[in-house]
Motif scaffolding. Structure first.
Motif, PDB file in Angstrom:
ATOM      1  N   LYS A  85       0.861  -1.176   0.000  1.00  0.00           N
ATOM      2  CA  LYS A  85       0.000   0.000   0.000  1.00  0.00           C
ATOM      3  C   LYS A  85       0.894   1.221   0.000  1.00  0.00           C
ATOM      4  CE  LYS A  85      -4.523   0.434   2.009  1.00  0.00           C
ATOM      5  NZ  LYS A  85      -5.319   0.438   3.199  1.00  0.00           N
ATOM      6  N   SER A  86       0.925   1.914  -1.104  1.00  0.00           N
ATOM      7  CA  SER A  86       1.767   3.099  -1.148  1.00  0.00           C
ATOM      8  C   SER A  86       1.038   4.263  -0.501  1.00  0.00           C
ATOM      9  CB  SER A  86       2.151   3.442  -2.586  1.00  0.00           C
ATOM     10  OG  SER A  86       0.999   3.746  -3.317  1.00  0.00           O
ATOM     11  N   SER A  87       1.797   5.084   0.145  1.00  0.00           N
ATOM     12  CA  SER A  87       1.230   6.252   0.802  1.00  0.00           C
ATOM     13  C   SER A  87       0.797   7.249  -0.261  1.00  0.00           C
ATOM     14  CB  SER A  87       2.277   6.874   1.722  1.00  0.00           C
ATOM     15  OG  SER A  87       1.780   8.036   2.305  1.00  0.00           O
ATOM     16  N   PRO A  88      -0.446   7.730  -0.181  1.00  0.00           N
ATOM     17  CA  PRO A  88      -0.887   8.686  -1.202  1.00  0.00           C
ATOM     18  C   PRO A  88      -0.042   9.959  -1.144  1.00  0.00           C
ATOM     19  CG  PRO A  88      -2.562   8.425   0.508  1.00  0.00           C
ATOM     20  CD  PRO A  88      -1.447   7.487   0.827  1.00  0.00           C
ATOM     21  N   SER A  89       0.131  10.535  -2.303  1.00  0.00           N
ATOM     22  CA  SER A  89       0.970  11.734  -2.361  1.00  0.00           C
ATOM     23  C   SER A  89       0.298  12.886  -1.627  1.00  0.00           C
ATOM     24  CB  SER A  89       1.247  12.111  -3.811  1.00  0.00           C
ATOM     25  OG  SER A  89       0.040  12.354  -4.476  1.00  0.00           O
ATOM     26  N   PRO A  90       1.098  13.743  -1.020  1.00  0.00           N
ATOM     27  CA  PRO A  90       0.522  14.889  -0.290  1.00  0.00           C
ATOM     28  C   PRO A  90      -0.110  15.888  -1.257  1.00  0.00           C
ATOM     29  CG  PRO A  90       2.918  15.008  -0.310  1.00  0.00           C
ATOM     30  CD  PRO A  90       2.551  13.724  -0.957  1.00  0.00           C
ATOM     31  N   LEU A  91      -0.952  16.741  -0.694  1.00  0.00           N
ATOM     32  CA  LEU A  91      -1.631  17.770  -1.473  1.00  0.00           C
ATOM     33  C   LEU A  91      -0.901  19.097  -1.311  1.00  0.00           C
ATOM     34  CD1 LEU A  91      -5.297  16.966  -0.366  1.00  0.00           C
ATOM     35  CD2 LEU A  91      -4.243  16.378  -2.556  1.00  0.00           C
ATOM     36  N   SER A  92      -0.793  19.821  -2.381  1.00  0.00           N
ATOM     37  CA  SER A  92      -0.247  21.176  -2.289  1.00  0.00           C
ATOM     38  C   SER A  92      -1.317  22.057  -1.651  1.00  0.00           C
ATOM     39  CB  SER A  92       0.097  21.710  -3.681  1.00  0.00           C
ATOM     40  OG  SER A  92      -1.096  21.948  -4.416  1.00  0.00           O
TER      41      SER A  92
END
Length: 158
Positions: free
Chosen positions: A9-16
């Motif tokens: 499970k990859s960590s979702p990318s952060p939001l700008s």
């Protein structure tokens, strides 16, 4: 040969901050303010840009809902501080916290009902007098003693 796929499970990318503002419907300036007030936390990218985890969306939804209820930002911050490890509020957290806000809401409802009753009695009056208006200057018990700062008391140590 059997092919084995890793179920990572990859960590979702952060939001700008721009993405977070767009998705949450909250202005970027408000998000910066929430962060400065300790309501929201993010990190910085290698380029120095603000980044937020995706669960910040749920935290912002909590903040906005609490504001709609009429809570001040310090009250919201205190509520969020009760959550372990500054995690995002769950449904159970909301139920617990919102139950504690019921007396506050009841007091506001009572105050608004009282205001409505005064307003109904005042329709057509148009006085807005400092001496008589119950809306503009409610319960002014000092008016009869004159104008100015009559109650200012300066105490000195002797």
């Amino acid at each position: 040969m059997v092919k084995v796929e890793a179920n990572l499970k990859s960590s979702p990318s952060p939001l700008s901050i721009g993405q977070l503002a767009k998705r949450s419907g909250v202005a970027a300036s408000a998000l910066r303010f929430y962060e400065a007030e300790g309501l929201l936390s993010g990190s910085r990218s290698a380029g120095g840009h603000r980044q937020y985890p995706r669960q910040a969306l749920r935290r912002i939804a909590f903040i906005r809902a609490a504001q709609t209820v009429g809570l001040s930002l310090p009250q919201i911050k205190a509520a969020l501080a009760t959550l372990p490890d500054a995690r995002t509020p769950t449904k159970a957290d909301w139920a617990r916290l919102s139950a504690s806000w019921a007396p506050l809401l009841d007091a506001r409802i009572a105050a608004l009902q009282q205001l409505r009753q005064r307003l109904t009695g005042c329709i057509g009056c148009g006085c807005l007098s400092l001496k008589a208006c119950a809306l503009y200057n409610p319960q002014d018990e000092v008016a009869a003693t004159g104008t100015g700062a009559r109650l200012l008391r300066i105490e000195t140590d002797r």
